[in-house]
Design a protein around this motif. Structure first.
Motif, PDB file in Angstrom:
ATOM      1  N   SER A   1       9.110  11.054  29.120  1.00 57.85           N
ATOM      2  CA  SER A   1       7.857  10.732  29.798  1.00 57.85           C
ATOM      3  C   SER A   1       7.211  12.036  30.245  1.00 57.85           C
ATOM      4  O   SER A   1       7.877  12.883  30.842  1.00 57.85           O
ATOM      5  N   LEU A   2       5.920  12.182  29.926  1.00 52.86           N
ATOM      6  CA  LEU A   2       5.181  13.374  30.312  1.00 52.86           C
ATOM      7  C   LEU A   2       3.855  12.935  30.908  1.00 52.86           C
ATOM      8  O   LEU A   2       3.123  12.148  30.295  1.00 52.86           O
ATOM      9  N   ASP A   3       3.571  13.422  32.107  1.00 52.60           N
ATOM     10  CA  ASP A   3       2.322  13.106  32.803  1.00 52.60           C
ATOM     11  C   ASP A   3       1.549  14.408  32.952  1.00 52.60           C
ATOM     12  O   ASP A   3       2.032  15.352  33.576  1.00 52.60           O
ATOM     13  N   TRP A   4       0.358  14.481  32.341  1.00 53.80           N
ATOM     14  CA  TRP A   4      -0.483  15.679  32.333  1.00 53.80           C
ATOM     15  C   TRP A   4      -1.675  15.432  33.243  1.00 53.80           C
ATOM     16  O   TRP A   4      -2.372  14.422  33.094  1.00 53.80           O
ATOM     17  N   LEU A   5      -1.893  16.332  34.204  1.00 55.55           N
ATOM     18  CA  LEU A   5      -2.983  16.180  35.163  1.00 55.55           C
ATOM     19  C   LEU A   5      -3.746  17.491  35.268  1.00 55.55           C
ATOM     20  O   LEU A   5      -3.166  18.534  35.535  1.00 55.55           O
ATOM     21  N   HIS A   6      -5.067  17.410  35.039  1.00 56.07           N
ATOM     22  CA  HIS A   6      -5.945  18.557  35.240  1.00 56.07           C
ATOM     23  C   HIS A   6      -6.774  18.256  36.482  1.00 56.07           C
ATOM     24  O   HIS A   6      -7.591  17.333  36.487  1.00 56.07           O
ATOM     25  N   LEU A   7      -6.550  19.014  37.541  1.00 55.87           N
ATOM     26  CA  LEU A   7      -7.250  18.807  38.812  1.00 55.87           C
ATOM     27  C   LEU A   7      -8.596  19.523  38.789  1.00 55.87           C
ATOM     28  O   LEU A   7      -8.664  20.699  38.447  1.00 55.87           O
ATOM     29  N   THR A   8      -9.654  18.795  39.123  1.00 54.17           N
ATOM     30  CA  THR A   8     -10.985  19.388  39.211  1.00 54.17           C
ATOM     31  C   THR A   8     -11.694  18.835  40.434  1.00 54.17           C
ATOM     32  O   THR A   8     -11.250  17.838  41.025  1.00 54.17           O
ATOM     33  N   HIS A   9     -12.813  19.472  40.801  1.00 55.99           N
ATOM     34  CA  HIS A   9     -13.606  18.980  41.934  1.00 55.99           C
ATOM     35  C   HIS A   9     -14.267  17.646  41.625  1.00 55.99           C
ATOM     36  O   HIS A   9     -14.675  16.920  42.520  1.00 55.99           O
ATOM     37  N   GLU A  10     -14.374  17.322  40.339  1.00 54.72           N
ATOM     38  CA  GLU A  10     -14.984  16.055  39.935  1.00 54.72           C
ATOM     39  C   GLU A  10     -13.967  14.928  39.850  1.00 54.72           C
ATOM     40  O   GLU A  10     -14.294  13.831  39.425  1.00 54.72           O
TER      41      GLU A  10
ATOM     42  N   ASP B   1      -4.273  13.125  21.822  1.00 61.23           N
ATOM     43  CA  ASP B   1      -3.496  14.029  20.961  1.00 61.23           C
ATOM     44  C   ASP B   1      -3.686  15.488  21.366  1.00 61.23           C
ATOM     45  O   ASP B   1      -2.734  16.267  21.380  1.00 61.23           O
ATOM     46  N   SER B   2      -4.924  15.874  21.718  1.00 59.58           N
ATOM     47  CA  SER B   2      -5.150  17.267  22.112  1.00 59.58           C
ATOM     48  C   SER B   2      -4.486  17.579  23.452  1.00 59.58           C
ATOM     49  O   SER B   2      -4.019  18.695  23.673  1.00 59.58           O
ATOM     50  N   VAL B   3      -4.417  16.601  24.344  1.00 59.09           N
ATOM     51  CA  VAL B   3      -3.753  16.808  25.634  1.00 59.09           C
ATOM     52  C   VAL B   3      -2.245  16.983  25.435  1.00 59.09           C
ATOM     53  O   VAL B   3      -1.626  17.871  26.028  1.00 59.09           O
ATOM     54  N   LEU B   4      -1.640  16.145  24.593  1.00 63.07           N
ATOM     55  CA  LEU B   4      -0.208  16.282  24.322  1.00 63.07           C
ATOM     56  C   LEU B   4       0.079  17.636  23.662  1.00 63.07           C
ATOM     57  O   LEU B   4       1.042  18.312  24.012  1.00 63.07           O
ATOM     58  N   ALA B   5      -0.779  18.047  22.738  1.00 60.90           N
ATOM     59  CA  ALA B   5      -0.617  19.356  22.100  1.00 60.90           C
ATOM     60  C   ALA B   5      -0.757  20.474  23.131  1.00 60.90           C
ATOM     61  O   ALA B   5      -0.017  21.462  23.097  1.00 60.90           O
TER      62      ALA B   5
END
Length: 195
Positions: free
Chosen positions: A163-172, A6-10
């Motif tokens: 359709s929504l695809d959320w991606l947070h890119l990190t070194h991990e 829910d927090s990611v969609l928000a």
């Protein structure tokens, strides 16, 4: 703070809404794709809470004929500072007449309206490089009255996101979530995905 679906969609909805209001936002000009495989950057003008995106376009553009009343459209927004990518798919429609298009035209600045005064539509073949905006308006902002003939070329592209695809890119390795629904009245199906 722990991430939830829910927090990611928000977060995605908030980022897009802010991008529509802030022209310096990295997501203010996402890439918009149509079913023919063509891609173009467009200015994001509005995002509703139910994730309908609004863009302005020239009615003479080939994408308007392709999209018409209902066609698949994809949108890609990326913020290199936060390393967040938002990919969206949905149904697009072109509105040329009616309250949505009229309100969008009324809110557009005279400078923004100037491009709809071009003599030839987007993609027209020219004999030489250059613009087809009338010569007397090339180096100045037009008056509101001067822009009125451009209204016949002005249209709105609305994209109802399904359709929504959320991606947070990190070194991990990053974090990824997908949200899908049948239509804007349906609830979102939410799931985590491998990045």
């Amino acid at each position: 703070m722990e991430l939830t679906l829910d927090s990611v969609l928000a977060d995605a909805t908030d980022r897009l809404a802010k991008a529509a209001r802030q022209r310096r936002s990295a997501m203010h000009t996402p890439v918009v794709g149509t079913a023919d495989g063509d891609l173009r950057m467009m200015v994001l003008r509005e995002v509703t809470p139910d994730l309908t995106l609004r863009f302005h376009t020239d009615l003479r553009s080939p994408k308007c004929a392709l999209i018409g009343n209902c066609a698949p459209v994809s949108v890609l927004a990326y913020d290199p500072e936060t390393r967040i990518q938002i990919r969206m798919r949905g149904e697009g429609r072109i509105e040329h007449r009616g309250p949505v298009a009229d309100a969008a035209w009324q809110c557009a600045t005279a400078s923004s309206r100037r491009c709809y005064l071009a003599g030839d539509g987007p993609g027209a073949v020219l004999e030489a490089a250059g613009s087809t905006i009338p010569e007397h308006l090339l180096h100045r902002a037009p008056t509101v009255e001067e822009t009125l003939p451009g209204r016949s070329n002005f249209a709105v592209l609305l994209v109802e996101v399904h359709s929504l695809d959320w991606l947070h890119l990190t070194h991990e390795g990053g974090t990824r979530a997908r949200f899908t629904r049948e239509d804007e009245a349906s609830p979102w199906h939410k799931t985590w995905l491998a990045p």
